[in-house]
Design a protein around this motif. Structure first.
Motif, PDB file in Angstrom:
ATOM      1  N   UNK A 385      78.502 -46.627 -64.985  1.00  0.00           N
ATOM      2  CA  UNK A 385      79.385 -45.814 -64.138  1.00  0.00           C
ATOM      3  C   UNK A 385      78.608 -45.201 -62.966  1.00  0.00           C
ATOM      4  N   UNK A 386      79.113 -45.432 -61.747  1.00  0.00           N
ATOM      5  CA  UNK A 386      78.492 -44.867 -60.550  1.00  0.00           C
ATOM      6  C   UNK A 386      79.136 -43.541 -60.148  1.00  0.00           C
ATOM      7  N   UNK A 387      80.480 -43.516 -60.106  1.00  0.00           N
ATOM      8  CA  UNK A 387      81.173 -42.308 -59.659  1.00  0.00           C
ATOM      9  C   UNK A 387      82.630 -42.357 -60.086  1.00  0.00           C
ATOM     10  N   UNK A 388      83.246 -41.167 -60.156  1.00  0.00           N
ATOM     11  CA  UNK A 388      84.674 -41.045 -60.461  1.00  0.00           C
ATOM     12  C   UNK A 388      85.302 -40.156 -59.387  1.00  0.00           C
ATOM     13  N   UNK A 389      86.381 -40.645 -58.791  1.00  0.00           N
ATOM     14  CA  UNK A 389      87.121 -39.860 -57.801  1.00  0.00           C
ATOM     15  C   UNK A 389      88.474 -39.492 -58.381  1.00  0.00           C
ATOM     16  N   UNK A 390      88.731 -38.185 -58.574  1.00  0.00           N
ATOM     17  CA  UNK A 390      90.061 -37.722 -58.992  1.00  0.00           C
ATOM     18  C   UNK A 390      90.796 -37.267 -57.743  1.00  0.00           C
ATOM     19  N   UNK A 391      92.013 -37.750 -57.543  1.00  0.00           N
ATOM     20  CA  UNK A 391      92.699 -37.422 -56.296  1.00  0.00           C
ATOM     21  C   UNK A 391      94.159 -37.024 -56.502  1.00  0.00           C
ATOM     22  N   UNK A 392      94.689 -36.327 -55.504  1.00  0.00           N
ATOM     23  CA  UNK A 392      96.103 -35.952 -55.446  1.00  0.00           C
ATOM     24  C   UNK A 392      96.579 -36.104 -54.006  1.00  0.00           C
ATOM     25  N   UNK A 393      97.881 -36.257 -53.844  1.00  0.00           N
ATOM     26  CA  UNK A 393      98.491 -36.243 -52.519  1.00  0.00           C
ATOM     27  C   UNK A 393      99.321 -34.975 -52.401  1.00  0.00           C
ATOM     28  N   UNK A 394      98.986 -34.134 -51.439  1.00  0.00           N
ATOM     29  CA  UNK A 394      99.629 -32.828 -51.276  1.00  0.00           C
ATOM     30  C   UNK A 394     100.508 -32.844 -50.024  1.00  0.00           C
ATOM     31  N   UNK A 395     101.753 -32.442 -50.166  1.00  0.00           N
ATOM     32  CA  UNK A 395     102.656 -32.390 -49.001  1.00  0.00           C
ATOM     33  C   UNK A 395     102.244 -31.273 -48.044  1.00  0.00           C
ATOM     34  N   UNK A 396     102.289 -31.598 -46.759  1.00  0.00           N
ATOM     35  CA  UNK A 396     101.945 -30.618 -45.731  1.00  0.00           C
ATOM     36  C   UNK A 396     103.201 -29.893 -45.258  1.00  0.00           C
ATOM     37  N   UNK A 397     103.091 -28.582 -45.067  1.00  0.00           N
ATOM     38  CA  UNK A 397     104.210 -27.794 -44.560  1.00  0.00           C
ATOM     39  C   UNK A 397     104.578 -28.232 -43.146  1.00  0.00           C
ATOM     40  N   UNK A 398     105.858 -28.208 -42.854  1.00  0.00           N
ATOM     41  CA  UNK A 398     106.338 -28.518 -41.508  1.00  0.00           C
ATOM     42  C   UNK A 398     105.875 -27.403 -40.552  1.00  0.00           C
ATOM     43  N   UNK A 399     105.176 -27.777 -39.513  1.00  0.00           N
ATOM     44  CA  UNK A 399     104.617 -26.772 -38.594  1.00  0.00           C
ATOM     45  C   UNK A 399     105.694 -26.051 -37.797  1.00  0.00           C
ATOM     46  N   UNK A 400     106.896 -26.639 -37.702  1.00  0.00           N
ATOM     47  CA  UNK A 400     107.943 -26.049 -36.874  1.00  0.00           C
ATOM     48  C   UNK A 400     108.816 -25.042 -37.610  1.00  0.00           C
ATOM     49  N   UNK A 401     108.823 -25.095 -38.936  1.00  0.00           N
ATOM     50  CA  UNK A 401     109.745 -24.189 -39.643  1.00  0.00           C
ATOM     51  C   UNK A 401     109.104 -23.393 -40.781  1.00  0.00           C
TER      52      UNK A 401
END
Length: 500
Positions: A385-401
């Motif tokens: 094993x070289x490396x483990x990447x744990x990831x998530x995708x996070x929604x970005x707030x709308x900059x206009x509202x």
């Protein structure tokens, strides 16, 4: 009322009746026969129809049609009803469509039949085409069609969350599902067992693959269509949104000649996208790259891709065994699901191959204990094993509202005191969801000498996490906290991600 029975299939729908839609639901069809309006019924639905007619005082003659004639006329009525609903949807879409868009929905429905077929006049075909068009326009990853007791609905998964698109009559949706079955080469008469298929659509000269899954439920068939991306749309490693220290460390890891790199996270967290980005980082004419996937989500001309097929015995483990006889330099394995696959993957990584794969764990250090649970020896893990990447995708707030979140509970959840944080509100710009787009966050767990030393004894997740933090790994919840302080996301989104 006069009543007679006829066998005439050349009847013309007459829909200039105020209660036409309600009548249709009760199998009462207002039609024209010899230029006069009559009411067409079927013996099969006679009790429902007479119950409806008893509430009105129509002077129209009643005719009874045989089963085939009635079904044909009823379907023509459904097409008219669908066409009217489509025009209403189209009008709403036209009002919301910006002038600078490449083409409008109305133009698409008239001439956009480079999708699927040239029979653009049929309302059901138009509707299915518009489902795909709207999904691409809204950047949806999946299209869900669900049947309920009295209605059906279409929902799009946008930025990882389902959003309602439209409600339709169940009978109309049944025709829509039949159309989807036809273009996916599935059996339209079989409604009792699950079916899986694929189709391709072409929008504005661009071809997309669609994976279709149909499942029978209590109220009718349920359809989920996954829109599979092309390799041309794939972002490179630096464009995925990870912090620069993670991308630079990943570039070092994938430059190694052998070993195993794992990407972990829940379903829908972008693992497959990251794996393909890693592959494109190392692709060259000097290397033989082969993948085993289920399904093949990004088609590429740069390497060979194998589609898992359990029906004929082509599993991840059997596919991986076969790959090792193909003299590969780099292997990508869609997922390590069982101990057999884990064992072969580790052996492949030890025998001079660079192997990429995914694993279902919440945190990066937990990948080690997961492999141990699958029966892989600790010394083999430390060697491969070289490396483990744990990831998530996070929604970005709308900059206009986006607006300020003044709730004490929100601040306390992430131990924030004087920091200004924001929450979602919703506007036209973000389709009233409060969010626009997603950003990737990840924790990279690199196997260094201290970790290898620790793997000689008993292993537990908590100690592994402590060692990784000592090794300068920034945990996911700290990155989320920083996003909150920067005003990039909301506490609700952080809770939905499920790290805290």
């Amino acid at each position: 009322m006069n009543i007679k029975e006829i066998h005439d299939t050349n009847l013309v729908p007459y829909d200039n009746i105020e209660s036409y839609t309600k009548a249709l639901k009760n199998y009462v069809l207002f039609t024209k026969l010899d230029d006069k309006v009559v009411i067409a019924l079927s013996n099969e639905y006679i009790s429902i129809s007479f119950d409806y007619l008893s509430k009105f005082e129509y002077e129209y003659e009643i005719i009874f049609l045989d089963e085939l004639s009635f079904e044909k006329l009823y379907n023509r009525f459904l097409e008219i009803k669908t066409d009217k609903e489509m025009n209403a949807i189209q009008q709403e879409q036209e009002e919301a469509t910006l002038d600078e868009e490449e083409f409008s929905v109305s133009e698409f429905l008239k001439v956009g039949s480079d999708i699927l077929t040239s029979e653009e006049s049929a309302p059901i075909i138009k509707f299915v085409n518009s489902l795909f068009y709207q999904a691409i326009k809204k950047k949806a990853s999946d299209i869900h069609i669900e049947m309920h007791e009295v209605k059906s609905e279409v929902r799009y998964r946008i930025d990882g969350v389902l959003n309602k698109h439209i409600e339709l009559d169940k009978n109309i949706m049944a025709l829509v599902i039949s159309r989807i079955k036809v273009i996916s080469n599935l059996d339209i008469s079989e409604k009792r067992i699950p079916q899986d298929g694929r189709t391709q659509i072409k929008i504005s000269g661009k071809t997309l693959d669609i994976r279709v899954s149909i499942l029978p439920t209590f109220y009718g068939e349920r359809v989920v269509m996954r829109i599979l991306m092309q390799s041309d749309d794939l972002l490179n490693l630096t464009e995925l949104g990870f912090p620069s220290y993670i991308t630079s460390e990943l570039e070092k890891v994938v430059s190694k000649s052998y070993g195993m790199v794992l990407v972990t996270g829940p379903t829908g967290s972008g693992k497959s996208t990251t794996l393909h980005s890693l592959l494109h980082q190392v692709v060259s004419e000097e290397k033989n790259i082969i993948t085993v996937e289920d399904p093949v989500e990004y088609k590429s001309n740069d390497f060979s891709q194998i589609q898992v097929n359990n029906k004929v015995g082509l599993t991840f483990s059997s596919g991986l065994r076969s790959i090792l006889r193909q003299d590969p330099d780099i292997i990508m394995l869609g997922e390590i699901r069982d101990s057999e696959t884990a064992s072969i993957a580790v052996q492949a990584a030890l025998t001079g191959h660079l192997l990429f794969s995914t694993l279902h764990t919440n945190r990066a250090p937990a990948a080690i204990t997961r492999l141990i649970d699958m029966g892989v020896e600790r010394f083999l893990i430390s060697s491969s094993l070289l490396a483990v990447l744990a990831q998530r995708l996070v929604r970005k707030l709308c900059s206009q509202c986006k607006c300020e979140d003044e709730s004490n509970a929100s601040h306390e959840l992430f131990s924030l005191t004087n920091e200004k944080i924001y929450k979602a509100q919703g506007c036209k710009n973000c389709n009233f969801t409060g969010y626009t787009g997603r950003i990737a966050i990840g924790e990279l767990f690199v196997i260094n000498e201290s970790i290898k030393e620790y793997l000689k004894g008993e292993v537990d997740d908590n100690t592994l996490m402590e060692l990784s933090l000592e090794n300068s790994m920034m945990p996911l919840h700290e990155q989320l906290k920083q996003m909150l302080i920067n005003g990039d996301t909301s506490v609700d989104e952080a809770v939905r991600i499920g790290i805290k």
